[in-house]
Structure formats: C-alpha cells, structure tokens
Design an enzyme around this catalytic site. Structure first.
Site, PDB file in Angstrom:
ATOM      1  N   ASP A  37      11.468 -11.714   9.643  1.00  0.00           N
ATOM      2  CA  ASP A  37      10.285 -11.157  10.311  1.00  0.00           C
ATOM      3  C   ASP A  37      10.729 -10.540  11.622  1.00  0.00           C
ATOM      4  OD1 ASP A  37       7.821 -11.021  11.964  1.00  0.00           O
ATOM      5  OD2 ASP A  37       6.917 -11.997  10.214  1.00  0.00           O
ATOM      6  N   THR A  40       6.769  -8.527  15.364  1.00  0.00           N
ATOM      7  CA  THR A  40       5.974  -7.502  16.041  1.00  0.00           C
ATOM      8  C   THR A  40       4.845  -8.244  16.744  1.00  0.00           C
ATOM      9  OG1 THR A  40       4.366  -7.238  14.262  1.00  0.00           O
ATOM     10  CG2 THR A  40       6.395  -5.924  14.093  1.00  0.00           C
ATOM     11  N   ALA A  86       5.786  -8.477   4.633  1.00  0.00           N
ATOM     12  CA  ALA A  86       5.864  -7.741   5.905  1.00  0.00           C
ATOM     13  C   ALA A  86       5.184  -6.391   5.797  1.00  0.00           C
ATOM     14  CB  ALA A  86       7.327  -7.558   6.305  1.00  0.00           C
ATOM     15  N   THR A 141      -2.880  -4.920  -1.320  1.00  0.00           N
ATOM     16  CA  THR A 141      -4.278  -5.066  -0.915  1.00  0.00           C
ATOM     17  C   THR A 141      -5.213  -4.347  -1.883  1.00  0.00           C
ATOM     18  OG1 THR A 141      -5.824  -4.281   0.776  1.00  0.00           O
ATOM     19  CG2 THR A 141      -3.780  -3.093   0.612  1.00  0.00           C
ATOM     20  N   ASP A 142      -6.465  -4.776  -1.909  1.00  0.00           N
ATOM     21  CA  ASP A 142      -7.460  -4.062  -2.725  1.00  0.00           C
ATOM     22  C   ASP A 142      -7.845  -2.721  -2.094  1.00  0.00           C
ATOM     23  OD1 ASP A 142      -8.939  -5.002  -0.559  1.00  0.00           O
ATOM     24  OD2 ASP A 142     -10.578  -5.821  -1.768  1.00  0.00           O
ATOM     25  N   GLU A 143      -7.427  -2.506  -0.830  1.00  0.00           N
ATOM     26  CA  GLU A 143      -7.838  -1.263  -0.161  1.00  0.00           C
ATOM     27  C   GLU A 143      -7.212  -0.033  -0.807  1.00  0.00           C
ATOM     28  OE1 GLU A 143      -8.140  -1.394   4.096  1.00  0.00           O
ATOM     29  OE2 GLU A 143      -8.288  -3.566   4.101  1.00  0.00           O
ATOM     30  N   TYR A 166      -3.449   3.119   6.570  1.00  0.00           N
ATOM     31  CA  TYR A 166      -2.980   1.799   6.114  1.00  0.00           C
ATOM     32  C   TYR A 166      -2.979   1.728   4.592  1.00  0.00           C
ATOM     33  CZ  TYR A 166      -3.328  -3.118   4.698  1.00  0.00           C
ATOM     34  OH  TYR A 166      -3.150  -4.317   4.047  1.00  0.00           O
ATOM     35  N   LYS A 170       0.137   1.454   1.846  1.00  0.00           N
ATOM     36  CA  LYS A 170       0.262   0.349   0.886  1.00  0.00           C
ATOM     37  C   LYS A 170       0.284   0.897  -0.546  1.00  0.00           C
ATOM     38  CE  LYS A 170       0.401  -3.508   1.547  1.00  0.00           C
ATOM     39  NZ  LYS A 170       1.545  -4.421   1.867  1.00  0.00           N
ATOM     40  N   ASN A 196      -8.655 -11.424   3.481  1.00  0.00           N
ATOM     41  CA  ASN A 196      -8.396 -12.844   3.705  1.00  0.00           C
ATOM     42  C   ASN A 196      -8.990 -13.285   5.038  1.00  0.00           C
ATOM     43  OD1 ASN A 196      -5.196 -13.791   2.307  1.00  0.00           O
ATOM     44  ND2 ASN A 196      -6.572 -12.229   1.571  1.00  0.00           N
ATOM     45  N   TYR A 223     -19.135  -3.102  13.796  1.00  0.00           N
ATOM     46  CA  TYR A 223     -19.072  -1.660  13.509  1.00  0.00           C
ATOM     47  C   TYR A 223     -20.345  -1.161  12.827  1.00  0.00           C
ATOM     48  CZ  TYR A 223     -14.028  -0.905  14.334  1.00  0.00           C
ATOM     49  OH  TYR A 223     -12.786  -0.745  14.886  1.00  0.00           O
ATOM     50  N   ASP A 295     -19.080   3.300  14.558  1.00  0.00           N
ATOM     51  CA  ASP A 295     -18.363   2.921  13.334  1.00  0.00           C
ATOM     52  C   ASP A 295     -16.918   3.413  13.363  1.00  0.00           C
ATOM     53  OD1 ASP A 295     -18.045   1.719  10.933  1.00  0.00           O
ATOM     54  OD2 ASP A 295     -19.501   2.943   9.841  1.00  0.00           O
ATOM     55  N   HIS A 299     -14.706   4.561   7.440  1.00  0.00           N
ATOM     56  CA  HIS A 299     -14.902   3.137   7.122  1.00  0.00           C
ATOM     57  C   HIS A 299     -15.382   2.965   5.678  1.00  0.00           C
ATOM     58  CE1 HIS A 299     -16.448  -0.895   9.027  1.00  0.00           C
ATOM     59  NE2 HIS A 299     -15.510  -1.071   8.127  1.00  0.00           N
TER      60      HIS A 299
HETATM   61  P1  NAD Z   1       0.052  -9.579   9.574  1.00  0.00           P
HETATM   62  O1  NAD Z   1      -0.089  -8.281  10.306  1.00  0.00           O
HETATM   63  O2  NAD Z   1      -0.671 -10.774  10.110  1.00  0.00           O
HETATM   64  O3  NAD Z   1       1.592  -9.980   9.499  1.00  0.00           O
HETATM   65  C1  NAD Z   1       2.593  -9.067   9.210  1.00  0.00           C
HETATM   66  C2  NAD Z   1       3.932  -9.702   9.539  1.00  0.00           C
HETATM   67  O4  NAD Z   1       4.950  -8.753   9.206  1.00  0.00           O
HETATM   68  C3  NAD Z   1       4.101 -10.043  11.014  1.00  0.00           C
HETATM   69  O5  NAD Z   1       4.663 -11.323  11.166  1.00  0.00           O
HETATM   70  C4  NAD Z   1       5.054  -8.976  11.532  1.00  0.00           C
HETATM   71  O6  NAD Z   1       5.854  -9.424  12.626  1.00  0.00           O
HETATM   72  C5  NAD Z   1       5.867  -8.665  10.291  1.00  0.00           C
HETATM   73  N1  NAD Z   1       6.424  -7.316  10.306  1.00  0.00           N
HETATM   74  C6  NAD Z   1       5.759  -6.153  10.569  1.00  0.00           C
HETATM   75  N2  NAD Z   1       6.610  -5.112  10.504  1.00  0.00           N
HETATM   76  C7  NAD Z   1       7.833  -5.625  10.188  1.00  0.00           C
HETATM   77  C8  NAD Z   1       9.095  -5.049   9.961  1.00  0.00           C
HETATM   78  N3  NAD Z   1       9.296  -3.725  10.077  1.00  0.00           N
HETATM   79  N4  NAD Z   1      10.132  -5.855   9.637  1.00  0.00           N
HETATM   80  C9  NAD Z   1       9.935  -7.209   9.519  1.00  0.00           C
HETATM   81  N5  NAD Z   1       8.764  -7.804   9.737  1.00  0.00           N
HETATM   82  C10 NAD Z   1       7.719  -7.019  10.064  1.00  0.00           C
HETATM   83  O7  NAD Z   1      -0.349  -9.270   8.085  1.00  0.00           O
HETATM   84  P2  NAD Z   1      -1.059 -10.226   7.008  1.00  0.00           P
HETATM   85  O8  NAD Z   1      -2.518 -10.133   7.195  1.00  0.00           O
HETATM   86  O9  NAD Z   1      -0.395 -11.539   7.016  1.00  0.00           O
HETATM   87  O10 NAD Z   1      -0.702  -9.442   5.668  1.00  0.00           O
HETATM   88  C11 NAD Z   1       0.487  -9.752   4.921  1.00  0.00           C
HETATM   89  C12 NAD Z   1       0.546  -8.851   3.697  1.00  0.00           C
HETATM   90  O11 NAD Z   1      -0.620  -9.044   2.905  1.00  0.00           O
HETATM   91  C13 NAD Z   1       0.571  -7.364   4.038  1.00  0.00           C
HETATM   92  O12 NAD Z   1       1.442  -6.728   3.153  1.00  0.00           O
HETATM   93  C14 NAD Z   1      -0.861  -6.904   3.815  1.00  0.00           C
HETATM   94  O13 NAD Z   1      -0.907  -5.552   3.439  1.00  0.00           O
HETATM   95  C15 NAD Z   1      -1.283  -7.813   2.672  1.00  0.00           C
HETATM   96  N6  NAD Z   1      -2.719  -8.109   2.585  1.00  0.00           N
HETATM   97  C16 NAD Z   1      -3.398  -8.588   3.682  1.00  0.00           C
HETATM   98  C17 NAD Z   1      -4.758  -8.905   3.544  1.00  0.00           C
HETATM   99  C18 NAD Z   1      -5.549  -9.474   4.696  1.00  0.00           C
HETATM  100  O14 NAD Z   1      -6.770  -9.635   4.570  1.00  0.00           O
HETATM  101  N7  NAD Z   1      -4.929  -9.837   5.816  1.00  0.00           N
HETATM  102  C19 NAD Z   1      -5.406  -8.704   2.326  1.00  0.00           C
HETATM  103  C20 NAD Z   1      -4.674  -8.225   1.232  1.00  0.00           C
HETATM  104  C21 NAD Z   1      -3.329  -7.937   1.383  1.00  0.00           C
END
Ligand code: NAD
Length: 339
Positions: A37, A40, A86, A141-143, A166, A170, A196, A223, A295, A299
C-alpha cells in the site's frame, strides 16, 4: 481450502482492505499475506494495528505503478495469488483530479497483472508447473454499469456505461483483467460490489461525514435533493464475498456483490440522526443540521445489484441489513471521534 499460499494484497490499508486483511488472516491461518500500500491520504496503518504483529502478515509501503518494485516483490515472495484493492476511490476527487485515477486504477492494475503473468505463465494458456492455481482477483465496483432509473438491477451481463472518471478508470481496469483471461488464459476473477459502509472508512465518504458533522454540531451536507439511491452493503459482508470468490469463484467469471439494501440519501441521513439522537442526545435533534448542497456533476441516480449469481453459485449471503449494519458503524465512529 488449506493451501499455505503467499498472497499479495494491494491497498490493504484502505477502508475495505483493512477490513479484509484481519478477516482473511483469521479465517485462513495457513496463508501468508503481503500488503502493498502506498499510504496515500486514504491509507491508514492504524486500521491494521490489530494484526500488525501477526507472523503471517507483512506490510510494504509502495506504489502499484512502480513496475520495478512489483517485479522485485514477485521475485522475493513468489506470490501464489493477488487480491487487488488498491485504487483511487472517491468520485468527487476523480472530478477534480482524474489523472491520479487513470494512473493508479488503470496503469497500476496493468502492472500487477502483467508482472503476475510473466511470473506464473510461460506462454498463453500455459502455466508454469506448480503455478496452475495461481489467481488474480480484481476488486471492482457496480459504478462501471452506469446509472439505473427507478427500476432494474445490475447483473453480471449488464453493459458497461461508466459516467465518472472514477468509474471509467475502474471499467478500464476490469477490461484489462478480462483481456488477460481471454488472451493469455490467466486465472482471473473480478467482483463488482455496491456501496460499502462500516468501520475504518475514510472521513471524506458520506456516512462518516454525516456522523462526524452531526456530533461536531456542523451542518450535514446532502447533495441535490437527497433522492439518489445506493445499494448499501456492510463491509464485512463484502469481505466474505471476496474470500469466497477468491477461493471458489470460476476463472474468467465476474460476480456482483450487493446487499439488496437500496436506500436513498435522505433515508440514510435520517436513520443516522435518529440513532445518534438515541445514543448521544443533544439539545435538539441532529436532523436540524441537515442542509442540501449543490449536486455533484454527473451524479448517478440509482445503483442496485442483483447478487443471485454469487448467492447461488458460491453460497454467499449478506449477514447484515442496513439497519443492523449502520448501528455497528455508528458505534465504531462514536468511539473513534470521541477519543
Ligand atoms: P480506499 O480509498 O479506502 O483505499 C484505497 C487504498 O489503496 C488506500 O490504502 C491507498 O493508500 C491505496 N492506494 C491508492 N493508490 C495506490 C497506489 N498507487 N499504490 C498502492 N496503494 C495505493 O478504497 P476502498 O473504499 O477501500 O476501496 C477498495 C477497492 O474496492 C477499490 O478498488 C474500489 O474501487 C473498490 N470498491 C469500493 C467500494 C466502496 O464502497 N468503498 C465499493 C465497490 C468497490
């Protein structure tokens, strides 16, 4: 499944990763996890304090865009699998700074899967002996499916129609992973999950923002008209789905994960304020702090997942509904913000 593998987890210090890592280590005591990780702004090592001393766990700070580093790590640890979290993950940030999303989400994913391929395969559709079961699991993601109207659900064969930088980044990463299955015969699986919520989510996201602003006596920003709908899933239910798909999912398949818990933002903010009124009463109801703000551009109106495939094929089910999960979540944030 007892395998004694070494698995590379990326982004394990973020919200979902830092819920997944302790869950996985507890349920798979024979596996070694290496968490890469970059820390960031979204990564928080304190989220992993509970397992920092676990002998099956190693943390490495580094960037998934740094191909030389990824190669070195594959040479050192001989990974048997990758579970790739990540990402740059906040839609609002993707509107102001899309470049970071293109780099991490697309180039980073490409680096990882391409290095994995060169370490695991000798030619298209030919795994090096002993590496036949090595798997690349991509978390998405579902997005990527875009937006729904009042009705309908996202299924695994819904056409991709991403609307934000975003979701576009993805979607591109999902396609890179898909292509490595079709072109090289790589053992890949992708999970596409809905929104989530739960412990350890970054302050910038909707639910932590509502809780924090409420108890700080600040205005709670919503929003537009608050009618946007998301299909909310408690983060541990997502982690359970990832664990199942990684271990049992069929190669080349995608699995949608969602809790059948569609709620609009008005409902979310109202529910959180009602629970806070009960757990941490103030002079007035927290609902009086709700304000509506301009908004977000582009969105999406509604997301909702049909999770039938992972339920039927892998036996997954959500253990929490929104009402049970949000109480656990609020209790966690009250402890965090009252420290
Ligand atoms: P988050 O932003 O909380 O965490 C992302 C992590 O990735 C962080 O720890 C960051 O330091 C690390 N990171 C970012 N860029 C990096 C890089 N270049 N190299 C190494 N590490 C890096 O994200 P999250 O909410 O935990 O989401 C995790 C995954 O799940 C993502 O791929 C996201 O697209 C997917 N996702 C998230 C949700 C949601 O609701 N949060 C829903 C569906 C899918």
């Amino acid at each position: 499944m007892v395998r004694g593998e070494t698995i590379l987890v990326t982004g394990g210090a973020g919200f979902i990763g830092s819920n997944f890592v302790p869950y996985f280590l507890e349920n798979s005591p024979n596996e070694q996890l290496v968490n890469l990780d970059n820390l960031t702004y979204a990564g928080e090592l304190s989220n992993l304090e509970e397992i920092a001393d676990n002998p099956n766990y190693t943390f490495i700070k580094g960037d998934i865009c740094d191909r030389k580093l990824i190669e070195k790590l594959f040479e050192k640890y001989h990974f048997d699998g990758v579970i790739h979290f990540a990402a740059e993950s906040h839609v609002d940030n993707s509107i102001t700074n899309p470049g970071a999303f293109i780099n991490t989400n697309i180039t980073g994913t490409f680096n990882l899967i391409d290095v994995a391929k060169t370490h695991w395969m000798s030619a298209p559709f030919q795994y090096i002996k002993g590496k036949e079961n090595n798997r690349f699991h991509h978390i998405s993601t579902d997005e990527v499916y875009g937006t729904l109207g009042e009705t309908g659900l996202f299924k695994e064969d819904t056409h991709y129609a991403p609307n934000s930088p975003y979701s576009a980044s993805k979607a591109a990463s999902d396609f890179v992973v898909r292509s490595y299955y079709h072109t090289y015969g790589m053992n890949v699986v992708t999970t596409n999950c809905s929104n989530n919520y739960g412990p350890k989510q970054h302050n910038e996201k909707l639910i932590p923002t509502i809780i924090r602003k409420a108890i700080n006596g600040e205005q709670i920003p919503i929003y537009g008209d608050g009618n946007n709908i998301r299909d909310w899933l408690y983060v541990l239910d997502h982690c359970k789905g990832i664990d199942l798909a990684y271990k049992l999912g069929k190669s080349g398949e995608t699995y949608n994960i969602g809790g059948r818990n569609e709620r609009n933002n008005l409902y979310i903010v109202d529910a959180i304020c009602s629970i806070l009124d009960e757990l941490k009463p103030s002079k007035k109801s927290y609902k009086e702090q709700i304000t509506f703000v301009k908004d977000r551009p582009g969105h999406d109106f509604r997301y909702a997942i049909d999770a039938t495939k992972i339920e039927k094929e892998l036996g997954w089910k959500a253990d929490e509904n929104f009402e049970s999960g949000i109480r656990k979540t609020i209790n966690w944030y009250l402890k965090k913000y009252n420290k």
